[in-house]
Design a protein around this motif. Structure first.
Motif, PDB file in Angstrom:
ATOM      1  N   LEU A  40       8.052   7.501  -5.401  1.00 23.76           N
ATOM      2  CA  LEU A  40       6.774   7.341  -4.703  1.00 23.76           C
ATOM      3  C   LEU A  40       6.439   8.542  -3.828  1.00 23.76           C
ATOM      4  N   SER A 215       7.715   1.144 -11.500  1.00 22.49           N
ATOM      5  CA  SER A 215       6.372   1.503 -11.008  1.00 22.49           C
ATOM      6  C   SER A 215       5.305   1.232 -12.078  1.00 22.49           C
ATOM      7  N   ASN A 219       2.794  -3.328  -8.548  1.00 26.04           N
ATOM      8  CA  ASN A 219       2.343  -2.472  -7.462  1.00 26.04           C
ATOM      9  C   ASN A 219       2.608  -3.106  -6.097  1.00 26.04           C
TER      10      ASN A 219
ATOM     11  N   ASP B 113      -2.178   8.184   0.701  1.00 28.01           N
ATOM     12  CA  ASP B 113      -1.774   8.039  -0.696  1.00 28.01           C
ATOM     13  C   ASP B 113      -2.178   6.647  -1.171  1.00 28.01           C
ATOM     14  N   TRP B 114      -3.381   6.557  -1.763  1.00 24.34           N
ATOM     15  CA  TRP B 114      -3.919   5.243  -2.133  1.00 24.34           C
ATOM     16  C   TRP B 114      -3.179   4.605  -3.301  1.00 24.34           C
ATOM     17  N   ARG B 115      -2.363   5.390  -4.017  1.00 23.74           N
ATOM     18  CA  ARG B 115      -1.636   4.800  -5.145  1.00 23.74           C
ATOM     19  C   ARG B 115      -0.359   4.091  -4.703  1.00 23.74           C
ATOM     20  N   PRO B 117       2.301   1.493  -3.536  1.00 30.20           N
ATOM     21  CA  PRO B 117       2.308   0.050  -3.813  1.00 30.20           C
ATOM     22  C   PRO B 117       2.298  -0.799  -2.547  1.00 30.20           C
ATOM     23  N   GLN B 162      -3.847  -4.332  -4.305  1.00 27.39           N
ATOM     24  CA  GLN B 162      -3.209  -3.049  -4.017  1.00 27.39           C
ATOM     25  C   GLN B 162      -4.318  -2.089  -3.556  1.00 27.39           C
ATOM     26  N   GLY B 164      -5.179   0.895  -3.931  1.00 25.68           N
ATOM     27  CA  GLY B 164      -5.827   1.810  -4.875  1.00 25.68           C
ATOM     28  C   GLY B 164      -6.886   1.117  -5.717  1.00 25.68           C
ATOM     29  N   GLN B 165      -6.850  -0.237  -5.740  1.00 23.66           N
ATOM     30  CA  GLN B 165      -7.802  -0.977  -6.561  1.00 23.66           C
ATOM     31  C   GLN B 165      -9.082  -1.322  -5.798  1.00 23.66           C
ATOM     32  N   GLN B 171     -12.108   0.646   0.906  1.00 25.68           N
ATOM     33  CA  GLN B 171     -10.994   1.389   1.514  1.00 25.68           C
ATOM     34  C   GLN B 171     -11.348   1.795   2.945  1.00 25.68           C
TER      35      GLN B 171
END
Lengths: 283, 253
Positions: A40, A215, A219, B113-115, B117, B162, B164-165, B171
């Motif tokens: 990550l 990953s 998520n 870091d929007w990705r 988890p 999550q 990023g979605q 956001q």
């Protein structure tokens, strides 16, 4: 068809198989958990680098009749701190810092090694042998696992926050840089311990591939760690079994099992996406 | 004995620095800046030169100016992210970093870091961390505060997504929710309404008004000149790191 009896037979029959199974389970759990942060935080290169930078420590410890493990730990920690220092405040990008420390330490190790008469004494610790782990190795792996996993658990929310938003961490007075050093040190301990038991290639693979597999499948951070551990342990057991049954190199068999599991996860995700796209179009 | 051991433990400041709450200096302004000069990160070039502004408690200051004028730099300096080269910067009468509880900062969206988890609900919870310190886990009350704020920003249905979605506007609202969860007195917002949908813009505008009514102090970098009169009490115009003018906006609240 392989029956369950066939599967457990080697582990029931031979003590060395039980020892290697235990080593693979512990190393897999340890590497896969911290590996989630490695993946990550985009530090995948670092496991590989640490695995090589321990060389000068090992050589110096050997020349002076000290514990090779201790030499490796010291060299690993120096590497971790060096990388952290070079890339502090984004003077250098972390991967560049890793590249510099990696080659410097490895070259130093080779240079020192070339003054000795034989290279053979070092190959064992660099490449490890999962079928040859001793009870002493197992104790060591156990202790390091407790330290590393315990620290990750205690400071979970801090490690999590600094991984995705170091700026907010700084604003509330959390020292993101110190946490980064802490993570690098934990990683150095993990890599050094794992290398001694299972070798360089297997350590790199265990750090990155199970976490990357996880990953693809979730998520959520805790779930990702859990899946990574399951993948690592499964690959360990499958790999050990194949290496016994078909008499192939155990480390390589485990790495390949890891890669196959990653491939399956990738395939599964691609199929799922294609199917959901298909349904969406024809419903 | 346990208390003294605990105090020593806190004084180690291993990961958190000064995380204890410090009371404000009586009768001080929320923010007092005098002749502030700040360098660009890692360079010996001035990014801000001789900025002076005073923001009374409960008022709203807009930072206005073209890109690169130093709006973000000023907010980051107040948040304690950039070192001060010279001049004075006091927050409720105390130096920067004296009390992290009191300052909340909403960064520009690209700095996260929007990705990663993590769910929206947990992202908002990170706003409570300054009250928790280390080793303590969020209590039911912390979760209650977080859920209320998520509802206030119209994000309840997305709480388990999550991050990023989420859409850009969602956001932005999530970050604002986190700043509110911190229950800070001075709230710094960096372009909260840039590139967001109309719904988010309306919600953020409404919140700025509500926060100010609750006695919170706001410093907001903005491009949205149309809402200046209605949303703010005073404006600081910046250009190339210098202060062009500072003026109070005349209107009845």
């Amino acid at each position: 068809m392989i029956s369950l009896n066939d599967l457990i037979e080697p582990f029931v029959r031979f003590q060395f198989m039980r020892h290697s199974l235990l080593a693979v389970v512990m190393v897999g759990t340890l590497c896969a958990t911290i590996g989630v942060y490695v993946v990550l935080r985009r530090m995948a290169f670092i496991g590989d680098a640490l695995a090589h930078t321990v060389l000068p420590g090992i050589v110096l410890a050997y020349f002076n009749g000290l514990s090779l493990f201790l030499g490796a730990v010291v060299a690993g920690l120096l590497t971790a701190l060096g990388i952290g220092w070079l890339s502090r405040r984004e003077t250098l990008r972390e991967d560049t810092a890793i590249g510099i420390m990696f080659t410097f330490m490895f070259a130093l190790g080779i240079l020192l090694m070339s003054t000795a008469r034989s290279f053979r004494d070092f190959t064992h610790i660099l490449f490890g042998n999962v079928l040859g782990v001793t009870p002493g190795d197992l104790t060591l792996i156990g202790v390091v696992s407790l330290i590393v996993l315990g620290t990750l658990l205690l400071f979970h929310k801090e490690f999590e926050l600094t991984s995705f938003d170091p700026i907010h961490a700084e604003v509330i007075g959390l020292r993101a840089d110190r946490l980064r050093y802490a993570l690098l040190i934990l990683l150095a301990l993990t890599v050094v311990t794992a290398i001694q038991a299972v070798g360089v290639v297997l350590t790199s693979a265990m750090l990155v591939t199970p976490a990357a597999t996880a990953s693809l499948l979730t998520n959520r951070l805790p779930r990702m760690m859990l899946i990574a551990v399951v993948v690592a342990i499964s690959a360990g057991v499958i790999g050990l079994y194949f290496s016994y049954r078909y008499n192939v190199a155990s480390g390589a068999a485990i790495v390949l099992a890891c890669s196959v599991l990653f491939g399956l996860a990738w395939l599964g995700r691609t199929l799922r996406r294609a199917l959901s796209g298909f349904w969406a179009r024809y419903r | 004995m346990i208390a003294s051991a605990k105090a020593k433990w806190n004084d180690l400041h291993l990961f958190y620095s000064h995380r204890r709450y410090t009371a404000p200096v009586p009768e001080s302004a929320a923010l007092e800046i005098e002749n502030l000069c700040v360098n660009r990160p890692n360079e010996n070039v001035l990014a801000l030169e001789n900025i002076s502004v005073r923001v009374p408690i409960g008022t709203r200051l807009a930072l206005v100016g073209p890109n690169g004028a130093g709006k973000s730099t000023l907010l980051k300096t107040i948040a304690g992210l950039l070192p001060i080269r010279s001049g004075k910067l006091l927050i409720y009468g105390l130096p920067v970093g004296a009390c992290h509880h009191r300052v909340a900062y909403l960064p520009q969206r690209g700095e996260i870091d929007w990705r990663f988890p993590i769910t929206l609900r947990r992202l908002v919870m990170t706003g409570r961390y300054v009250h928790l310190g280390w080793l303590r886990r969020p209590s039911p009350r912390d979760w209650q505060i977080v859920d209320q704020i998520i509802a206030r920003l119209g994000l309840s249905e997305l709480a388990e997504r999550q991050i990023g979605q989420l859409s850009g506007g969602q956001q932005q609202r999530a970050l604002l929710a986190r700043a509110l969860a911190q229950e800070a007195d001075l709230i710094l917002l960096d372009e909260p309404t840039s590139a967001v949908d109309a719904e988010t813009q309306a919600i953020i505008s409404r919140l700025i008004a509500e926060l100010s009514r609750d006695g919170k102090t706001l410093v907001v970098a903005t491009h949205n000149l149309e809402r200046l009169e209605s949303d703010f009490d005073s404006v600081l115009y910046l250009r190339e790191g210098r202060q062009v003018s500072e003026s109070a906006l005349q209107h009845t609240r």
